[in-house]
Scaffold this active site. Structure first.
Site, PDB file in Angstrom:
ATOM      1  N   LYS A  75       0.913  -1.618  -0.107  1.00 26.71           N
ATOM      2  CA  LYS A  75      -0.323  -0.363   0.029  1.00 26.71           C
ATOM      3  C   LYS A  75       1.415   1.073   0.024  1.00 26.71           C
ATOM      4  CE  LYS A  75      -2.035   3.275   2.659  1.00 26.71           C
ATOM      5  NZ  LYS A  75      -1.458   4.249   1.604  1.00 26.71           N
ATOM      6  N   GLY A  85       6.509   4.848   8.180  1.00 24.71           N
ATOM      7  CA  GLY A  85       6.035   6.373   8.519  1.00 24.71           C
ATOM      8  C   GLY A  85       5.857   6.440   9.851  1.00 24.71           C
ATOM      9  N   THR A 100       5.593   8.214  13.696  1.00 27.16           N
ATOM     10  CA  THR A 100       5.622   7.211  15.088  1.00 27.16           C
ATOM     11  C   THR A 100       3.833   7.658  16.006  1.00 27.16           C
ATOM     12  OG1 THR A 100       7.179   8.356  15.746  1.00 27.16           O
ATOM     13  CG2 THR A 100       6.162   7.609  16.978  1.00 27.16           C
ATOM     14  N   GLY A 141       2.268   4.468  13.459  1.00 22.99           N
ATOM     15  CA  GLY A 141       2.618   3.172  13.648  1.00 22.99           C
ATOM     16  C   GLY A 141       2.940   2.924  15.262  1.00 22.99           C
ATOM     17  N   GLU A 157       9.091   1.276  11.139  1.00 22.42           N
ATOM     18  CA  GLU A 157      10.348   2.181  10.861  1.00 22.42           C
ATOM     19  C   GLU A 157       9.749   3.496  10.897  1.00 22.42           C
ATOM     20  OE1 GLU A 157      13.714   1.096  10.574  1.00 22.42           O
ATOM     21  OE2 GLU A 157      13.433  -0.496   9.645  1.00 22.42           O
ATOM     22  N   CYS A 203      13.601  10.702   7.306  1.00 26.70           N
ATOM     23  CA  CYS A 203      14.084  10.273   8.891  1.00 26.70           C
ATOM     24  C   CYS A 203      14.751  10.099   9.532  1.00 26.70           C
ATOM     25  CB  CYS A 203      12.673   8.907   9.017  1.00 26.70           C
ATOM     26  SG  CYS A 203      13.093   7.741   7.646  1.00 26.70           S
ATOM     27  N   GLU A 224       9.091  16.325  15.219  1.00 26.94           N
ATOM     28  CA  GLU A 224      10.169  16.012  14.181  1.00 26.94           C
ATOM     29  C   GLU A 224       9.045  16.619  12.720  1.00 26.94           C
ATOM     30  OE1 GLU A 224       8.752  12.236  12.041  1.00 26.94           O
ATOM     31  OE2 GLU A 224      10.550  11.714  11.088  1.00 26.94           O
TER      32      GLU A 224
HETATM   33  P1  NDP Z   1       1.761   7.999   7.494  1.00 26.83           P
HETATM   34  O1  NDP Z   1       1.889   7.519   9.076  1.00 26.83           O
HETATM   35  O2  NDP Z   1       1.232   9.563   7.679  1.00 26.83           O
HETATM   36  O3  NDP Z   1       2.117   7.601   6.895  1.00 26.83           O
HETATM   37  C1  NDP Z   1       2.455   6.346   6.458  1.00 26.83           C
HETATM   38  C2  NDP Z   1       1.736   5.442   5.617  1.00 26.83           C
HETATM   39  O4  NDP Z   1       0.739   4.957   6.064  1.00 26.83           O
HETATM   40  C3  NDP Z   1       0.957   5.817   4.401  1.00 26.83           C
HETATM   41  O5  NDP Z   1       0.325   4.743   3.196  1.00 26.83           O
HETATM   42  C4  NDP Z   1      -0.492   6.356   4.580  1.00 26.83           C
HETATM   43  O6  NDP Z   1      -1.467   6.046   3.783  1.00 26.83           O
HETATM   44  C5  NDP Z   1      -0.362   5.045   5.880  1.00 26.83           C
HETATM   45  N1  NDP Z   1      -1.376   5.484   6.891  1.00 26.83           N
HETATM   46  C6  NDP Z   1      -2.179   6.252   7.306  1.00 26.83           C
HETATM   47  N2  NDP Z   1      -3.443   6.162   8.319  1.00 26.83           N
HETATM   48  C7  NDP Z   1      -2.876   4.361   8.707  1.00 26.83           C
HETATM   49  C8  NDP Z   1      -3.879   3.361   9.212  1.00 26.83           C
HETATM   50  N3  NDP Z   1      -4.526   3.947  10.340  1.00 26.83           N
HETATM   51  N4  NDP Z   1      -3.433   2.049   9.279  1.00 26.83           N
HETATM   52  C9  NDP Z   1      -2.173   1.757   9.048  1.00 26.83           C
HETATM   53  N5  NDP Z   1      -2.059   2.009   7.722  1.00 26.83           N
HETATM   54  C10 NDP Z   1      -2.304   4.554   7.706  1.00 26.83           C
HETATM   55  O7  NDP Z   1       3.156   9.274   7.235  1.00 26.83           O
HETATM   56  P2  NDP Z   1       3.440  10.434   6.465  1.00 26.83           P
HETATM   57  O8  NDP Z   1       3.037   9.508   5.043  1.00 26.83           O
HETATM   58  O9  NDP Z   1       2.947  11.405   6.160  1.00 26.83           O
HETATM   59  O10 NDP Z   1       5.824  10.223   6.214  1.00 26.83           O
HETATM   60  C11 NDP Z   1       5.830  10.591   7.223  1.00 26.83           C
HETATM   61  C12 NDP Z   1       6.696   9.835   8.172  1.00 26.83           C
HETATM   62  O11 NDP Z   1       7.169   8.567   7.557  1.00 26.83           O
HETATM   63  C13 NDP Z   1       7.237  10.827   8.809  1.00 26.83           C
HETATM   64  O12 NDP Z   1       6.844  10.999  10.170  1.00 26.83           O
HETATM   65  C14 NDP Z   1       8.972  10.070   8.977  1.00 26.83           C
HETATM   66  O13 NDP Z   1       9.656  10.470   9.683  1.00 26.83           O
HETATM   67  C15 NDP Z   1       7.964   8.885   8.651  1.00 26.83           C
HETATM   68  N6  NDP Z   1       9.390   8.331   8.306  1.00 26.83           N
HETATM   69  C16 NDP Z   1       9.925   6.962   8.811  1.00 26.83           C
HETATM   70  C17 NDP Z   1      11.000   6.529   8.077  1.00 26.83           C
HETATM   71  C18 NDP Z   1      11.891   5.179   8.625  1.00 26.83           C
HETATM   72  O14 NDP Z   1      12.432   4.555   8.167  1.00 26.83           O
HETATM   73  N7  NDP Z   1      12.273   5.236   9.992  1.00 26.83           N
HETATM   74  C19 NDP Z   1      11.413   6.666   6.792  1.00 26.83           C
HETATM   75  C20 NDP Z   1      10.247   8.130   6.195  1.00 26.83           C
HETATM   76  C21 NDP Z   1       8.761   7.923   6.419  1.00 26.83           C
HETATM   77  P3  NDP Z   1      -2.211   7.241   3.282  1.00 26.83           P
HETATM   78  O15 NDP Z   1      -1.061   8.428   3.886  1.00 26.83           O
HETATM   79  O16 NDP Z   1      -2.080   7.149   1.864  1.00 26.83           O
HETATM   80  O17 NDP Z   1      -3.254   7.849   3.804  1.00 26.83           O
END
Ligand code: NDP
Length: 450
Positions: free
Chosen positions: A153, A206, A208, A211, A228, A262, A352
């Site tokens: 996804k 994504g 925290t 997550g 992550e 991140c 962040e």
């Molecule tokens: P989000 O946590 O908002 O989204 C990440 C993914 O999760 C997207 O595909 C999103 O879908 C999906 N998602 C959103 N809500 C849910 C849910 N309730 N259940 C399951 N999946 C869900 O993060 P961002 O996309 O805003 O990315 C930025 C964040 O990711 C930052 O905090 C960054 O630090 C972190 N990150 C961490 C990395 C690491 O390796 N540690 C690397 C890169 C980023 P959709 O957006 O389509 O709704």
């Protein structure tokens, strides 16, 4: 329902896709489940060959993939090319790893004891918008190498490169149903994958906050999870460091990918005695970051991902910053490179930002540097700049963070483990460690008596 995909550098619509919901997510899981027995039984040699073929196709289609990623995320084209090259390397690495993750034989009485690494089944991969293709490959490579089938996804904002990668996988000969991409909202499609009884594991990258919800949702079915998550990493500069080198490198450690990284070293900790000189050098280096059209070969930094995200980033800068760079005033979600002076208690140092804003924080000595660096709920990456080798290793061991670099800001490599401590998540991606999260250890005892 449709998903409108926008170029963040122009605000123009670049694609309109059907939006998946729970039904489509369930259908994708069913396809992955049906494909699992066949994929698990593909010989290691053949699975490796198919992954290598995919790696080669990524290379051959590299320019097209880089343009998709650049257009959809607003990444400078030169950087996007580098990311696609890494994607190919990731598949090459895991193609070679398929038959190199060995079991053990363990001395026991009365027979032979051996371990196997078994695939988990269907795994759900949920990825963010900042490095859509890279992060997809970090999960797909080990998941497929271990014999799992997947439902991927992508973030709704950036689904295009994942769709193209799935097309290339079919072209490579990876059977239908092994990789299934579902484009839909996280809180609907992502949530469904997290709760689905036929999904054995979620590999999530994504925020925290989300997550935390994934972990809670996975508890119901005792799903495996790899998380992550976010980061607030420290770039620690001691006075004995090569200040020109440290200051010259610092902007790219925060402003690369417009700070939407991140691993961004967004807290720059500088020893008091070198602070003024370092700040001068840092401002000079930041002035050199070219912000603008991502299709221009010379652009260093593109726009932010969305208007809403730009508002969030802007909310972190109060008053006049130490330095603010230039950014286009045309359409697009532009935000300039920004340096602020802060204490570690300020919001800009605690949360962040995920944008091109770096906080300079002074420290008195080694102990204080370690204390400040660790005073955060996160623990993803970090850097240490010093000419004292003993101190470098001492501080590296003292940091509560998963990935550290010394006299360098680079912490992501195909062959080495990547992942966080504390609220930056758990589980490791990349390298041979990445395989652990996509297989289960089975222990078999074979009696030699009678
Ligand atoms: P989000 O946590 O908002 O989204 C990440 C993914 O999760 C997207 O595909 C999103 O879908 C999906 N998602 C959103 N809500 C849910 C849910 N309730 N259940 C399951 N999946 C869900 O993060 P961002 O996309 O805003 O990315 C930025 C964040 O990711 C930052 O905090 C960054 O630090 C972190 N990150 C961490 C990395 C690491 O390796 N540690 C690397 C890169 C980023 P959709 O957006 O389509 O709704």
């Amino acid at each position: 329902m449709t998903v409108t995909v926008v170029n963040p550098a122009t605000e123009e619509t670049i694609a309109t896709l059907d939006e998946a919901g729970v039904e489509e997510a369930d259908a994708a899981v069913a396809r992955a489940k049906a494909a699992f027995p066949g994929w698990r039984d593909v010989t290691p040699r053949e699975r490796g060959r198919l992954l290598r073929r995919l790696a080669t196709l990524v290379e051959e289609n590299g320019e097209g993939l880089a343009r998709i990623e650049s257009q959809n995320v607003g990444k400078p084209i030169a950087g996007a090319r580098g990311e696609v090259a890494m994607v190919a390397d990731v598949f090459h690495f895991y193609a070679g790893a398929v038959d190199k993750k060995h079991g053990e034989t363990i001395p026991v009485a009365g027979g032979v004891d051996m371990t196997f690494r078994e695939p988990l089944g269907v795994v759900g991969l949920i990825v963010p918008w900042n490095f859509p293709l890279n992060i997809s490959s970090w999960k797909l490579g080990p998941a497929l190498a271990c014999g799992n089938t997947v439902v991927l996804k992508p973030a709704e904002l950036t689904p295009l490169s994942a769709l193209e990668l799935a097309r290339l996988a079919l072209e490579a000969g990876i059977p239908e149903g092994v990789i299934n991409v579902v484009v839909g909202k996280g809180r609907i499609v992502g949530q469904r994958l997290v709760e689905h009884p036929d999904v054995a594991k979620i590999g999530f990258t994504g925020s925290t906050e989300v997550g935390r919800g994934v972990m809670k949702g996975a508890a119901e079915t005792i799903k495996r999870v790899t998380l992550e998550l976010g980061g607030k990493s420290a770039n620690i500069v001691f006075a004995d460091a090569d200040l020109d080198q440290a200051a010259g490198a610092a902007p790219y450690a925060v402003f690369d990918n417009a700070g939407q990284d991140c691993c961004a070293r967004s807290r720059i900790l500088v020893e008091h005695s070198a602070y003024d000189r370092f700040a001068e050098l840092l401002i000079e280096a930041t002035r050199g970051v070219t912000v603008g059209d991502p299709t221009d070969e010379h652009t260093d930094m593109g726009p932010l991902i969305s208007r809403q995200h730009r508002e969030t980033v802007a909310s972190f800068v109060e008053g006049e910053p130490l330095f603010r760079g230039d950014a286009p005033d045309s359409k697009g979600f532009w935000y300039p490179c920004t340096l602020v002076e802060a204490t570690n208690d300020d919001r800009v140092a605690r949360e962040e930002v995920f944008g091109p804003v770096a906080a300079l924080i002074p420290f008195a000595d080694e102990d204080e540097a370690i204390r400040i660096a660790n005073d955060t709920p996160y623990g993803l990456s970090g850097s240490i700049w010093t000419s004292n080798g003993a101190r470098a290793l001492r501080v590296a061991r003292a940091l509560d963070t998963g990935v550290v670099s010394i006299n360098s800001n680079s912490s992501v490599r195909v062959a080495t483990p990547f992942g966080g401590f504390k609220q930056s998540g758990f589980g490791r991606e990349l390298g041979m460690h990445g395989l652990d999260g996509y297989s289960e250890v089975k222990n078999v005892f074979y009696s030699t008596e009678g």
